[in-house]
Design a protein around this motif. Structure first.
Motif, short mmCIF file in Angstrom:
data_model
loop_
_atom_site.label_atom_id
_atom_site.label_comp_id
_atom_site.label_asym_id
_atom_site.label_seq_id
_atom_site.Cartn_x
_atom_site.Cartn_y
_atom_site.Cartn_z
N GLN A 46 27.70 64.79 -6.87
CA GLN A 46 28.41 64.53 -8.12
C GLN A 46 29.84 65.00 -7.93
O GLN A 46 30.07 66.16 -7.56
CB GLN A 46 27.75 65.26 -9.27
N ILE A 47 30.79 64.11 -8.20
CA ILE A 47 32.20 64.41 -7.94
C ILE A 47 32.98 64.33 -9.24
O ILE A 47 32.89 63.34 -9.97
CB ILE A 47 32.78 63.41 -6.91
N LYS A 48 33.73 65.40 -9.52
CA LYS A 48 34.58 65.44 -10.72
C LYS A 48 35.98 65.87 -10.31
O LYS A 48 36.15 66.94 -9.72
CB LYS A 48 34.03 66.43 -11.74
N PRO A 49 36.99 65.06 -10.63
CA PRO A 49 38.36 65.47 -10.34
C PRO A 49 38.87 66.46 -11.38
O PRO A 49 38.43 66.45 -12.53
CB PRO A 49 39.14 64.15 -10.41
N SER A 50 39.82 67.29 -10.97
CA SER A 50 40.47 68.20 -11.91
C SER A 50 41.37 67.37 -12.82
O SER A 50 41.68 66.20 -12.54
CB SER A 50 41.28 69.26 -11.17
N GLY A 53 44.20 66.09 -10.97
CA GLY A 53 43.84 65.29 -9.81
C GLY A 53 44.10 65.96 -8.48
O GLY A 53 43.97 65.33 -7.43
N ILE A 54 44.44 67.24 -8.50
CA ILE A 54 44.74 67.97 -7.27
C ILE A 54 43.46 68.40 -6.56
O ILE A 54 43.38 68.41 -5.34
CB ILE A 54 45.63 69.20 -7.57
N TYR A 55 42.44 68.74 -7.33
CA TYR A 55 41.19 69.27 -6.78
C TYR A 55 40.00 68.38 -7.16
O TYR A 55 40.05 67.63 -8.12
CB TYR A 55 40.93 70.69 -7.30
N LEU A 56 38.94 68.51 -6.37
CA LEU A 56 37.66 67.89 -6.68
C LEU A 56 36.61 68.98 -6.79
O LEU A 56 36.63 69.95 -6.03
CB LEU A 56 37.22 66.92 -5.57
N SER A 57 35.71 68.80 -7.72
CA SER A 57 34.52 69.64 -7.83
C SER A 57 33.35 68.78 -7.37
O SER A 57 33.08 67.73 -7.96
CB SER A 57 34.33 70.09 -9.28
N ILE A 58 32.69 69.23 -6.32
CA ILE A 58 31.59 68.45 -5.75
C ILE A 58 30.32 69.28 -5.83
O ILE A 58 30.25 70.37 -5.28
CB ILE A 58 31.90 68.06 -4.29
N SER A 59 29.32 68.74 -6.52
CA SER A 59 28.01 69.39 -6.62
C SER A 59 27.03 68.60 -5.79
O SER A 59 26.96 67.38 -5.88
CB SER A 59 27.54 69.44 -8.08
N ILE A 60 26.26 69.32 -4.98
CA ILE A 60 25.29 68.66 -4.11
C ILE A 60 24.05 69.55 -4.02
O ILE A 60 24.15 70.75 -3.82
CB ILE A 60 25.91 68.35 -2.72
N THR A 61 22.90 68.93 -4.21
CA THR A 61 21.63 69.67 -4.25
C THR A 61 20.83 69.41 -2.99
O THR A 61 20.69 68.26 -2.55
CB THR A 61 20.82 69.24 -5.50
N ILE A 62 20.30 70.50 -2.43
CA ILE A 62 19.44 70.40 -1.24
C ILE A 62 18.05 70.95 -1.58
O ILE A 62 17.87 71.56 -2.63
CB ILE A 62 20.02 71.20 -0.05
N PHE A 63 17.12 70.74 -0.69
CA PHE A 63 15.80 71.35 -0.78
C PHE A 63 15.78 72.45 0.28
O PHE A 63 15.65 72.17 1.47
CB PHE A 63 14.69 70.33 -0.56
N ALA A 64 15.97 73.69 -0.17
CA ALA A 64 16.10 74.83 0.75
C ALA A 64 14.74 75.40 1.13
O ALA A 64 13.89 75.59 0.27
CB ALA A 64 16.95 75.92 0.10
N LYS A 65 14.59 75.71 2.41
CA LYS A 65 13.35 76.30 2.91
C LYS A 65 13.35 77.83 2.82
O LYS A 65 12.31 78.44 2.66
CB LYS A 65 13.13 75.89 4.36
N ASN A 66 14.56 78.42 2.95
CA ASN A 66 14.65 79.88 2.93
C ASN A 66 16.09 80.32 2.66
O ASN A 66 17.01 79.50 2.63
CB ASN A 66 14.15 80.47 4.25
#
Length: 87
Positions: A46-50, A53-66
């Motif tokens: 998921q990408i949201k610009p400030s 427009g100088i910065y991006l906020s990027i959210s990314i979800t993983i499936f973590a093992k540990n």
């Protein structure tokens, strides 16, 4: 810190990284490339610009093992030259 994470999270689990970086086309690609290297899969960040427009906020979800996997990715993501913050 590991003890805190392991008491709050029950592994394996989903874990979302939020990355703040300079608004450049390669930022998202570099983030996804690093995550896929450590946790193969298809990702739809998921990408949201400030407001400016100088910065991006990027959210990314993983499936973590540990916890070590989570920690390793934090260290790798912060090394990206466009990244300012990872949380």
């Amino acid at each position: 810190m590991e003890k805190k994470f392991t008491t709050l999270l029950k592994f394996p689990c989903t874990f979302t990284y939020k990355v703040i970086g300079l608004s450049q086309p390669e930022l998202t690609n570099n983030i996804v490339k690093i995550i896929q290297h450590h946790v193969p899969g298809d990702y739809a960040p998921q990408i949201k610009p400030s407001n400016e427009g100088i910065y991006l906020s990027i959210s990314i979800t993983i499936f973590a093992k540990n916890f070590k996997q989570i920690e390793k990715l934090y260290k790798e993501l912060i090394k990206i030259h466009l990244v300012k913050m990872v949380f």
